[in-house]
Design a protein around this motif. Structure first.
Motif, PDB file in Angstrom:
ATOM      1  N   PRO A 278       0.815  -1.228   0.000  1.00  0.00           N
ATOM      2  CA  PRO A 278       0.000   0.000   0.000  1.00  0.00           C
ATOM      3  C   PRO A 278       0.841   1.268   0.000  1.00  0.00           C
ATOM      4  CG  PRO A 278      -0.965  -1.625   1.469  1.00  0.00           C
ATOM      5  CD  PRO A 278       0.355  -2.191   1.030  1.00  0.00           C
ATOM      6  N   GLU A 345      -8.101   0.113  -9.000  1.00  0.00           N
ATOM      7  CA  GLU A 345      -8.841  -0.424  -7.858  1.00  0.00           C
ATOM      8  C   GLU A 345      -9.927   0.553  -7.406  1.00  0.00           C
ATOM      9  OE1 GLU A 345      -6.007  -3.645  -5.633  1.00  0.00           O
ATOM     10  OE2 GLU A 345      -5.875  -1.567  -4.936  1.00  0.00           O
ATOM     11  N   ASP A 358      -6.901  -8.623  -1.707  1.00  0.00           N
ATOM     12  CA  ASP A 358      -5.625  -8.104  -1.248  1.00  0.00           C
ATOM     13  C   ASP A 358      -4.484  -8.848  -1.930  1.00  0.00           C
ATOM     14  OD1 ASP A 358      -3.379  -7.231   0.098  1.00  0.00           O
ATOM     15  OD2 ASP A 358      -4.188  -7.557   2.109  1.00  0.00           O
ATOM     16  N   LYS A 361      -1.827 -10.714   0.272  1.00  0.00           N
ATOM     17  CA  LYS A 361      -2.170 -12.037   0.816  1.00  0.00           C
ATOM     18  C   LYS A 361      -1.942 -13.133  -0.226  1.00  0.00           C
ATOM     19  CE  LYS A 361      -5.511 -10.422   4.236  1.00  0.00           C
ATOM     20  NZ  LYS A 361      -6.923 -10.467   4.723  1.00  0.00           N
TER      21      LYS A 361
END
Length: 364
Positions: A278, A345, A358, A361
């Motif tokens: 991020p 996004e 995500d 992940k």
């Protein structure tokens, strides 16, 4: 339970109440804003949401020493996500045909961004429109009866339709003994397919491979360059203003450029993980378009530059949305250059049925 008119009416009323209450809250917080929040519809979504994973990629062509096997670990992670649709940062054959036909409006873009369909078109006796239509029909036939001859022809049609990444998907789905010149494929086209299959490009080494390993028939080119004429309108002062933005120091971009080239699968994964952090996403956006929109140049050229970027990404988002329009609830994988991810996004998150995944992940 049988859906009676009364029950249906009550369900609609509940949905309207939810949407309006969310909208009212949003309006109370600001002077004025959108009256509709698409997220509210997700509370009453029929079926599972569409899971959408956007992977911020490094363009593998930047790494001269990159070898196809270095993508193995990354491909494995993405295959484990079990995507049913794969979209890559490439122009569709249809848009490339548009760019060729309107070259005076988009000078040189087709030559710069598009695969040439001429050789395959001549071999199969088709132009881009007819190759595209036949490929769409043959996809269904190949899925039902995956004969090698059909896959070879479909690979050739994809080349003739300007969809080389999808041609590679078909090529990879053939046993190596079946990757031969037959069913319309010439020796030259076989050479092209073999070359594309190992080309130092994430559309082939990652996107096409993931699609093939997942048993999919194609990938979707979702890029767009029809907005580039916004940049064509810039004068020399505008070009200088944009260059100033690009040359402004950015610690995140500097860190990205300073990373060593991949030497194996794990180092490739490390780069992709960094791209999808991020903080990386936010800092890159602030360092480019935050700077651009605040640039006080005479023609507000920074804002014009960001306008181009927004239009391009909005059209890319629309292309992605179209790719799963007939497959609600699918798992969708998007592989795109890193700076596109935060914008895509945001735009894709406005779609009623989408649930963002995500990336960190998936890549862990």
């Amino acid at each position: 339970m049988r859906l009676t008119p009364a029950i249906a009416s009550a369900a609609v009323a509940m949905l309207v109440t939810t949407v309006l209450s969310v909208g009212s809250t949003a309006r109370a917080q600001t002077a004025y804003g959108p009256v509709l929040d698409p997220h509210a519809f997700r509370q009453h979504l029929a079926g599972r949401p569409t899971q959408l994973l956007v992977i911020a990629a490094s363009h593998l062509s930047n790494f001269e020493s990159f070898k196809p096997e270095y993508a193995d670990a990354l491909v494995g992670k993405l295959v484990a996500f079990e995507p049913e649709i794969v979209a890559v940062e490439a122009l569709s054959g249809v848009q490339c045909e548009e760019l060729r036909r309107f070259d005076s409006a988009h000078p040189g873009l087709a030559d710069r961004y598009c695969f040439s369909p001429k050789v395959a078109g001549a071999a199969f006796g088709v132009d881009v429109p007819s190759a595209t239509v036949e490929a769409q029909k043959l996809i269904k036939d190949v899925a039902d009866t995956p004969a090698p001859a059909k896959r070879r022809r479909l690979a050739g049609l994809f080349l003739a339709g300007g969809e080389p990444a999808s041609a590679v998907v078909q090529w990879l789905r053939l046993d190596t003994s079946q990757r031969v010149a037959a069913d319309g494929l010439t020796d030259e086209l076989v050479k092209t397919l073999n070359s594309l299959s190992v080309k130092n490009n994430e559309n082939y080494l990652v996107g096409a491979r993931v699609a093939a390993e997942r048993g999919l028939e194609r990938v979707y080119g979702m890029d767009d360059h029809t907005a580039d004429d916004i940049l064509y309108g810039m004068d020399e002062a505008g070009n200088s203003a944009i260059q100033k933005i690009w040359k402004t120091p950015n610690s995140t971009l500097d860190a990205m450029r300073a990373m060593d080239a991949p030497t194996d699968g794990q180092s490739t994964l490390a780069i992709f993980r960094f791209n999808n952090l991020p903080d990386t996403q936010v800092n890159l956006a602030i360092g480019e378009h935050g700077l651009a929109t605040s640039q006080d140049s005479p023609g507000l050229y920074g804002r014009q530059y960001t306008a181009w970027w927004e239009v391009r990404n909005e059209r890319m988002a629309a292309n992605i949305r179209a790719s799963f329009a007939n497959q609600p609830g699918a798992k969708v994988l998007v592989i795109v250059g890193g700076t596109h991810k935060p914008y895509l996004e945001n735009y894709l998150d406005q779609i009623h049925e989408v649930q963002l995944v995500d990336a960190m992940k998936v890549l862990q």
